[in-house]
Design a protein around this motif. Structure first.
Motif, PDB file in Angstrom:
ATOM      1  N   ALA A 136       0.837  -1.206   0.000  1.00  0.00           N
ATOM      2  CA  ALA A 136       0.000   0.000   0.000  1.00  0.00           C
ATOM      3  C   ALA A 136       0.868   1.251   0.000  1.00  0.00           C
ATOM      4  O   ALA A 136       0.605   2.215  -0.733  1.00  0.00           O
ATOM      5  CB  ALA A 136      -0.926  -0.011   1.218  1.00  0.00           C
ATOM      6  N   ARG A 137       1.912   1.234   0.811  1.00  0.00           N
ATOM      7  CA  ARG A 137       2.792   2.409   0.864  1.00  0.00           C
ATOM      8  C   ARG A 137       3.569   2.585  -0.441  1.00  0.00           C
ATOM      9  O   ARG A 137       3.857   3.718  -0.857  1.00  0.00           O
ATOM     10  CB  ARG A 137       3.731   2.285   2.063  1.00  0.00           C
ATOM     11  N   GLU A 138       3.917   1.491  -1.099  1.00  0.00           N
ATOM     12  CA  GLU A 138       4.604   1.591  -2.392  1.00  0.00           C
ATOM     13  C   GLU A 138       3.700   2.258  -3.427  1.00  0.00           C
ATOM     14  O   GLU A 138       4.153   3.096  -4.212  1.00  0.00           O
ATOM     15  CB  GLU A 138       5.025   0.200  -2.867  1.00  0.00           C
ATOM     16  N   LEU A 139       2.420   1.878  -3.451  1.00  0.00           N
ATOM     17  CA  LEU A 139       1.492   2.528  -4.371  1.00  0.00           C
ATOM     18  C   LEU A 139       1.375   4.012  -4.041  1.00  0.00           C
ATOM     19  O   LEU A 139       1.336   4.856  -4.947  1.00  0.00           O
ATOM     20  CB  LEU A 139       0.112   1.870  -4.298  1.00  0.00           C
ATOM     21  N   ALA A 140       1.333   4.334  -2.765  1.00  0.00           N
ATOM     22  CA  ALA A 140       1.236   5.737  -2.363  1.00  0.00           C
ATOM     23  C   ALA A 140       2.430   6.535  -2.891  1.00  0.00           C
ATOM     24  O   ALA A 140       2.275   7.670  -3.362  1.00  0.00           O
ATOM     25  CB  ALA A 140       1.150   5.843  -0.846  1.00  0.00           C
ATOM     26  N   GLN A 141       3.600   5.949  -2.837  1.00  0.00           N
ATOM     27  CA  GLN A 141       4.792   6.627  -3.355  1.00  0.00           C
ATOM     28  C   GLN A 141       4.694   6.845  -4.860  1.00  0.00           C
ATOM     29  O   GLN A 141       5.057   7.908  -5.379  1.00  0.00           O
ATOM     30  CB  GLN A 141       6.043   5.809  -3.018  1.00  0.00           C
ATOM     31  N   GLU A 142       4.179   5.844  -5.571  1.00  0.00           N
ATOM     32  CA  GLU A 142       4.012   5.980  -7.018  1.00  0.00           C
ATOM     33  C   GLU A 142       3.012   7.089  -7.348  1.00  0.00           C
ATOM     34  O   GLU A 142       3.229   7.892  -8.263  1.00  0.00           O
ATOM     35  CB  GLU A 142       3.540   4.656  -7.620  1.00  0.00           C
TER      36      GLU A 142
END
Length: 356
Positions: A136-142
């Motif tokens: 979830a945090r990786e998507l947020a960064q993207e």
């Protein structure tokens, strides 16, 4: 179906669904759907009937008390609120973590318009859920790199909309089982309501409907429980007061974002709106609540996408409660009307709700 047969069907069913999703959406989405499917199946596998948990002599006393309460709540949901009578929330799983899933929501920097994602089964929604918080945090960064303002939050429960009932249904979870009586009732009634009606393109319609059902249901459940009713009324009143502040902040931001001001001026207006929210909240907490700090962390961390998704849960609740009353406070009639509205286009269902 025995537990061994169910596990076998889980494998076959899971493979079939993955093949279908790949055909429908292409390989780019396969990783996401794979984690969604495996995460849900692991949750289902971890669940056991409530009676089996209660038969364990070493079960935590508080969990025992809450599971016993959950049985009464679940029976009440079907007998009195006419919510689906199936295996959902008649099983329990301890996930050994603090959230069932982690949702990602996002808006453009100067907008309250939620980004939407579309899915083969449930249609489009203003959030994307992950069983792994790191993903979830990786998507947020993207999303941040793409110019969006993202927000990641843990969710204690979610609904599979009834499609997993033949696998045992959506279970009770450790993430919410210790809630006070009124809050536990709200959680169960809300999630079951998602199995009654669902509009594939309208998060606000779906969540506001479920919130209306929970509010009506909890009022009925607690009417003969004065102590729990008083506790829930205080909690509900303070939640409502916070929602008033959030709604006012959304209105301020809409005015800022729709203005002809420059982007820098809009950013300043946005910052001022959130500063006003925090100031109004602090004053309310100190002057009327006696310092009750239960919402502190939430308000201090409030962002544009968090504000936008929160509106989805509450904006249409008064419309649904009026609809329920106009159907003679008759749940089957109310649900039938909501199901009819769910089949309309988004604009049509909004217009019908507003006319009532």
């Amino acid at each position: 179906m025995t537990s061994r047969m169910r596990r076998g069907w889980l494998v076959v069913w899971g493979a079939s669904v993955l093949l279908m999703l790949t055909a429908l959406s292409g390989c780019a989405q396969l990783s996401y759907y794979g984690q969604s499917l495996s995460g849900h199946l692991s949750l289902v596998r971890a669940a056991k009937p409530v009676d089996e948990w209660l038969a364990q002599p070493d079960l935590d006393p508080e969990v025992r008390q809450q599971l016993t309460l959950s049985r009464s709540l679940r029976d009440f949901a079907s007998s009195e609120l006419k919510l689906p009578d199936n295996d959902s929330y008649r099983r329990y799983a301890d996930l050994k973590r603090g959230a069932a899933v982690w949702n990602v929501v996002a808006t453009p920097e100067l907008s309250l318009q939620l980004k939407t994602w579309c899915y083969p089964i449930m249609g489009c929604a203003g959030y994307r859920g992950y069983f792994d918080p790191h993903a979830a945090r990786e998507l947020a960064q993207e999303l941040r790199k793409e110019g969006y303002e993202p927000y990641v939050y843990g969710v204690p429960a979610y609904s599979s909309l009834g499609w997993s009932n033949w696998l045992g249904g959506d279970p009770l979870l450790n993430t919410f089982i210790r809630y006070p009586e009124g809050q536990l009732a709200r959680m169960i009634f809300h999630e079951l309501a998602h199995q009654v009606a669902y509009a594939s393109d309208d998060t606000t319609f779906n969540e506001s409907f479920a919130t209306a059902v929970e509010q009506i249901g909890v009022a009925r459940w607690l009417k003969d429980r004065p102590e729990a009713l008083r506790e829930d009324e205080v909690s509900r009143q303070r939640q409502d007061e916070v929602q008033v502040l959030l709604k006012a902040t959304r209105a301020r931001l809409q005015e800022v974002f729709r203005s002809t001001a420059s982007d820098d001026e809009k950013r300043a207006g946005k910052a001022a709106a959130f500063e006003q929210l925090r100031a109004d909240y602090d004053a309310m907490k100190c002057e009327r609540w006696g310092g009750d700090a239960r919402f502190d962390r939430w308000i201090q961390g409030m962002t544009t996408p968090a504000l936008a998704i929160q509106g989805s849960y509450t904006d249409l609740v008064p419309d649904f409660i009026r609809l329920y009353e106009r159907q003679g406070a008759d749940f089957p009639r109310f649900y039938a009307e909501v199901q009819r509205l769910a089949k309309l286009s988004k604009d049509e269902r909004r217009a019908e709700l507003e006319r009532r």
